[in-house]
Write an enzyme that holds these catalytic residues in place. Structure first.
Site, short mmCIF file in Angstrom:
data_model
loop_
_atom_site.label_atom_id
_atom_site.label_comp_id
_atom_site.label_asym_id
_atom_site.label_seq_id
_atom_site.Cartn_x
_atom_site.Cartn_y
_atom_site.Cartn_z
N PRO A 29 56.77 67.75 26.68
CA PRO A 29 55.45 67.91 27.29
C PRO A 29 55.11 66.70 28.16
CG PRO A 29 55.34 68.20 24.90
CD PRO A 29 56.73 67.74 25.22
N GLY A 30 54.42 66.96 29.26
CA GLY A 30 53.91 65.86 30.09
C GLY A 30 54.89 65.32 31.10
N THR A 31 56.07 65.92 31.22
CA THR A 31 57.05 65.39 32.18
C THR A 31 56.88 65.99 33.57
OG1 THR A 31 58.59 66.98 31.22
CG2 THR A 31 58.88 64.68 30.61
N GLY A 32 55.93 66.92 33.74
CA GLY A 32 55.64 67.42 35.09
C GLY A 32 56.34 68.70 35.48
N HIS A 248 73.95 54.39 17.21
CA HIS A 248 74.22 55.79 16.89
C HIS A 248 74.82 56.53 18.10
CE1 HIS A 248 73.12 59.60 14.78
NE2 HIS A 248 73.07 60.07 16.02
N GLU A 249 74.18 56.37 19.24
CA GLU A 249 74.65 57.10 20.43
C GLU A 249 76.00 56.57 20.92
OE1 GLU A 249 73.35 59.84 21.20
OE2 GLU A 249 71.66 59.54 19.85
N HIS A 252 78.70 58.21 18.83
CA HIS A 252 79.07 59.55 19.32
C HIS A 252 79.99 59.43 20.53
CE1 HIS A 252 76.48 62.04 16.93
NE2 HIS A 252 75.34 61.55 17.39
N ASP A 325 72.79 66.06 13.18
CA ASP A 325 74.23 65.97 13.42
C ASP A 325 74.99 66.53 12.23
OD1 ASP A 325 73.85 64.71 15.83
OD2 ASP A 325 74.04 62.70 15.01
ZN ZN Z 1 73.42 61.97 16.76
#
Ligand code: ZN
Length: 438
Positions: A29-32, A248-249, A252, A325
């Site tokens: 929400p709110g990203t246009g 974490h990212e 992955h 995950d």
């Molecule tokens: Zn993850």
């Protein structure tokens, strides 16, 4: 592309190309998303018809369907034009995901599908729709010839924040010496609507203090106020949380980069995207493939486990962000054992008569199992074994890549976004344990 098509449809139809009918704008929400749809209509200089899915929720049976019919009639008579459906999820929820299926909503949705299938795209009507919850949409809406194009309208990155902030700031009187860039840097994780809020709040503060112009301190206080409001909705992360998300990212992404045959890593980001996903690693292709080998499925599980394992290697204790995950990894493992006959122990039999060919969470309630209690236990054991096996593999892999992991996470913390190529570059540099303590 939509603008091009509305202006010069001949260009597309001349060689028999299919024109897109429906484009789904997906984002928080709110990203246009609505602004983007309006901008498309404006730039193409064509009429813009809009409705919101939530308008239909409280209506009497039959009214919604009639409104959809009218809307399409009107649009067709004014073609070329754009129809915009905001909050498509309020209207197009999959069966059975709400507390009860609203009969009115179902009729309205059916009418929408009928209208979408019924018109010839060559008349020049394009349907744009917006949602922040694509996962709950009825699959029927996403089929070819309906909303088969999806465009991600994401939270802005740092340069994006600065751009948007500048636009909003033009509407107020600034005191000399205000450093907008510095303020924009404080608004990490916000969306366009939040930034508009910050600017407005700063103006109000200046007025309250009897000033004629807005000063740096007004902005700083406004940012703090808006962040406090957002924190209640747990969207802005603390420094410690950001570190966790970064590791974490990277976890992955490193697993995905290291395993042969895994989908290539496109983008790694820790720009928060709502409560469910705090960061994300974008692997391409993202769509489901129907023919996957056992190795590919195992690699998928490994990539999913990578995030959690990376966190474990850095700090002790799990993290709630890894729950999804784990759920996805378990779903894959279950399908390998139950549907694809990939377990040596249980043999090459499909144990479930499920016909849903997708890894996406099923919207239909699962039927009663067609196997015995004993087999059910065996399945659980096999699934657990598969996950543990992949978990160990990922742990070994990431332990050996620990220096890259730490370096990558540090870079991601600083820049917020990273390409797969950049991480790959770190991988190819000879490894030294960095001196920074984590
Ligand atoms: Zn993850």
């Amino acid at each position: 592309e939509v603008i091009e098509f509305l202006k010069t449809p001949e260009k597309f139809t001349r060689i028999g190309g299919r024109i897109p009918k429906g484009v789904l704008l997906v984002g928080p929400p709110g990203t246009g998303k609505t602004l983007l749809a309006k901008a498309i209509a404006g730039e193409a200089r064509e009429p813009f018809f809009s409705i919101s899915g939530s308008e239909f929720v409280e209506m009497f049976v039959g009214v919604g369907a009639a409104r959809v019919r009218d809307l399409f009639e009107q649009a067709k008579s004014k073609a070329p034009c754009i129809i915009f459906i905001d909050e498509l999820d309020a209207l197009g929820k999959a069966r059975g995901t709400g507390p009860m299926m609203h009969e009115e909503r179902e009729q309205t949705l059916n009418q929408l599908l009928v209208e979408m299938d019924g018109f010839d795209p060559r008349v020049g009507v394009i349907i744009l729709a917006a949602t922040n919850r694509p996962e709950i949409l009825a699959q029927a809406l996403l089929r070819a010839g309906r909303f088969d194009r999806q465009v991600l309208v994401d939270r802005p990155d740092r340069p994006g924040l600065i751009f948007i902030f500048f636009i909003h700031a033009t509407s107020i009187k600034l005191a000399p010496g205000v450093n907008l860039e510095q303020i924009a840097a404080m608004t990490r994780g916000m969306v366009g609507a939040d930034l508009a809020n910050v600017v407005n709040e700063a103006a109000l503060l200046a007025i309250r203090r009897g000033r004629e112009t807005v000063q740096q301190s007004d902005f700083e206080e406004a940012v703090e106020r808006v962040i406090a409001g957002l924190e209640k909705k747990s969207r802005v992360l603390s420094q410690e949380e950001r570190k966790r998300v970064a590791h974490h990212e990277i976890g992955h992404a490193l697993v995905a980069l290291s395993l042969p045959g895994a989908d290539p890593v496109q983008k790694i980001s820790i720009i928060p995207r709502g409560i469910a996903a705090l960061g994300y690693t974008l692997q391409l292709p993202t769509e489901d493939r129907y023919l996957m080998t056992r190795t590919e499925l195992e690699n998928r599980i490994a990539v999913l486990l990578g995030g959690r394992v990376a966190e474990e290697l850095r700090v002790a204790g799990g993290w709630r962000g890894a729950a999804e995950d784990m759920e996805n990894a378990t779903t894959i493992a279950k399908r390998m054992v139950k549907d694809y006959g990939m377990s040596e122990k249980l043999g090459t039999v499909a144990l479930d008569q499920s016909t849903q060919p997708s890894f996406l969470k099923s919207n239909e309630s699962p039927g009663a199992p067609t196997y015995s209690e004993h087999i059910a236990q065996e399945i659980d054991l096999e699934v657990r074994r598969l996950i543990e096996e992949q978990g160990n593999r990922v742990r070994d892999l990431l332990s050996s890549l620990r220096p890259v992991m730490l370096k990558g996470a540090e870079k991601l913390l600083k820049d917020e976004v990273m390409s797969g190529e950049e991480l790959k570059a770190l991988l190819s540099v000879p490894q030294e344990e960095p001196s920074v303590r984590h």
